[in-house]
Design a protein around this motif. Sequence first.
Motif, PDB file in Angstrom:
ATOM      1  N   ARG A 116      21.108 -61.733  -4.598  1.00 22.17           N
ATOM      2  CA  ARG A 116      21.847 -62.641  -3.719  1.00 22.17           C
ATOM      3  C   ARG A 116      22.399 -63.828  -4.497  1.00 22.17           C
ATOM      4  O   ARG A 116      23.472 -64.351  -4.171  1.00 22.17           O
ATOM      5  CB  ARG A 116      20.942 -63.131  -2.582  1.00 22.17           C
ATOM      6  N   VAL A 150      29.274 -75.174   1.949  1.00 21.64           N
ATOM      7  CA  VAL A 150      28.771 -73.804   1.951  1.00 21.64           C
ATOM      8  C   VAL A 150      27.245 -73.845   1.922  1.00 21.64           C
ATOM      9  O   VAL A 150      26.638 -74.403   0.999  1.00 21.64           O
ATOM     10  CB  VAL A 150      29.296 -73.006   0.734  1.00 21.64           C
ATOM     11  N   LEU A 208      22.591 -72.202  -1.830  1.00 23.42           N
ATOM     12  CA  LEU A 208      21.911 -70.960  -1.448  1.00 23.42           C
ATOM     13  C   LEU A 208      20.445 -71.285  -1.276  1.00 23.42           C
ATOM     14  O   LEU A 208      19.788 -71.744  -2.214  1.00 23.42           O
ATOM     15  CB  LEU A 208      22.118 -69.896  -2.526  1.00 23.42           C
ATOM     16  N   ASP A 228      24.086 -71.054   2.553  1.00 25.78           N
ATOM     17  CA  ASP A 228      23.641 -69.688   2.837  1.00 25.78           C
ATOM     18  C   ASP A 228      22.115 -69.713   2.928  1.00 25.78           C
ATOM     19  O   ASP A 228      21.432 -69.940   1.935  1.00 25.78           O
ATOM     20  CB  ASP A 228      24.108 -68.751   1.714  1.00 25.78           C
ATOM     21  N   ASP A 229      21.590 -69.511   4.108  1.00 23.13           N
ATOM     22  CA  ASP A 229      20.150 -69.608   4.386  1.00 23.13           C
ATOM     23  C   ASP A 229      19.574 -68.193   4.482  1.00 23.13           C
ATOM     24  O   ASP A 229      19.895 -67.457   5.420  1.00 23.13           O
ATOM     25  CB  ASP A 229      19.948 -70.385   5.687  1.00 23.13           C
ATOM     26  N   VAL A 230      18.737 -67.822   3.519  1.00 19.70           N
ATOM     27  CA  VAL A 230      18.257 -66.447   3.413  1.00 19.70           C
ATOM     28  C   VAL A 230      16.741 -66.382   3.604  1.00 19.70           C
ATOM     29  O   VAL A 230      15.979 -66.917   2.791  1.00 19.70           O
ATOM     30  CB  VAL A 230      18.620 -65.848   2.034  1.00 19.70           C
ATOM     31  N   PHE A 245      26.244 -64.843  -4.576  1.00 22.85           N
ATOM     32  CA  PHE A 245      26.605 -66.198  -4.157  1.00 22.85           C
ATOM     33  C   PHE A 245      27.432 -66.900  -5.233  1.00 22.85           C
ATOM     34  O   PHE A 245      28.457 -67.529  -4.944  1.00 22.85           O
ATOM     35  CB  PHE A 245      25.331 -66.989  -3.868  1.00 22.85           C
ATOM     36  N   GLU A 281      30.929 -65.586  -5.450  1.00 25.79           N
ATOM     37  CA  GLU A 281      31.785 -65.946  -4.321  1.00 25.79           C
ATOM     38  C   GLU A 281      32.110 -67.431  -4.235  1.00 25.79           C
ATOM     39  O   GLU A 281      33.199 -67.811  -3.793  1.00 25.79           O
ATOM     40  CB  GLU A 281      31.111 -65.512  -3.011  1.00 25.79           C
ATOM     41  N   HIS A 282      31.182 -68.294  -4.673  1.00 25.56           N
ATOM     42  CA  HIS A 282      31.316 -69.713  -4.365  1.00 25.56           C
ATOM     43  C   HIS A 282      31.330 -70.660  -5.546  1.00 25.56           C
ATOM     44  O   HIS A 282      31.677 -71.831  -5.378  1.00 25.56           O
ATOM     45  CB  HIS A 282      30.189 -70.139  -3.414  1.00 25.56           C
TER      46      HIS A 282
END
Length: 257
Positions: free
Chosen positions: A242, A217, A191, A219-221, A246, A249-250
Amino acid sequence: MSSSAPVRPEAQPFSHDGDGLGFLLSHGFTGSPASMTPWGRHLADQGHTVRVPRLPGHGTHWKEMNRTGWQDWYAEVERALVELNDRCDRVVVAGLSMGGCLGLRLAQQHPDKVDGLVLVNPAVASSRFDVKLVPLLQHVVPAMPGIGNDIKKPGADEYGYDKTPLTALASMLRMWAEVRGDLAAVRAPLLFFRSNDDHVVDPSSRDLILGGVSSAVIDDVPLLDSYHVATLDNDAPTIFARTDQFVAEHVGAARDA
């Protein structure tokens, strides 16, 4: 300054023993645990096990940092990671700025111990001309002006140094090179938080990290309302929420995957 300056009260490490989900949160270069403790308390309030160590040479006096190097900082987070793995079923490593670089190194060296990686404005490179001169400058002057408290939110304070110690900075640059050279070894779910307006870390680090890791995985926020120390800034609630999402979920089945 004495040979061992006292640790500022605001810079003390934070620790909480909770459930089998552990979090290791690392602050950045010249910063202190104060930048990560609110995040740590958020996680502790949910019942998780949390460690926010104070990196050697930090939270006291900037001159003490010049007596330390990246191996010292890494050894501290590595010790915390091993301790968390002894008590927890899953461990998530999170880092701000240089703390993100340390997190990447942990994921490279201990892939079996890092179930998730959360990076906030991590640094592994710089396009700044003065930074490129540090290997030479460190032999001429002990410090440059500080980089701390790049925070948009009024009144926030990471309790870092007002100077940048150059011997320590030169050591960090060597760590950057080590980590950049082995980014493909990073496989943990990632993340990645990035402030659109960061006055400390330029975009080159994001491109290198996201283009180099092997994580399945990513996730770029983007963070739209914070500067560099986003963990204390206006987007801190977004980072906390977030991260919760994250991890749920992961990370739960990361070691079983």
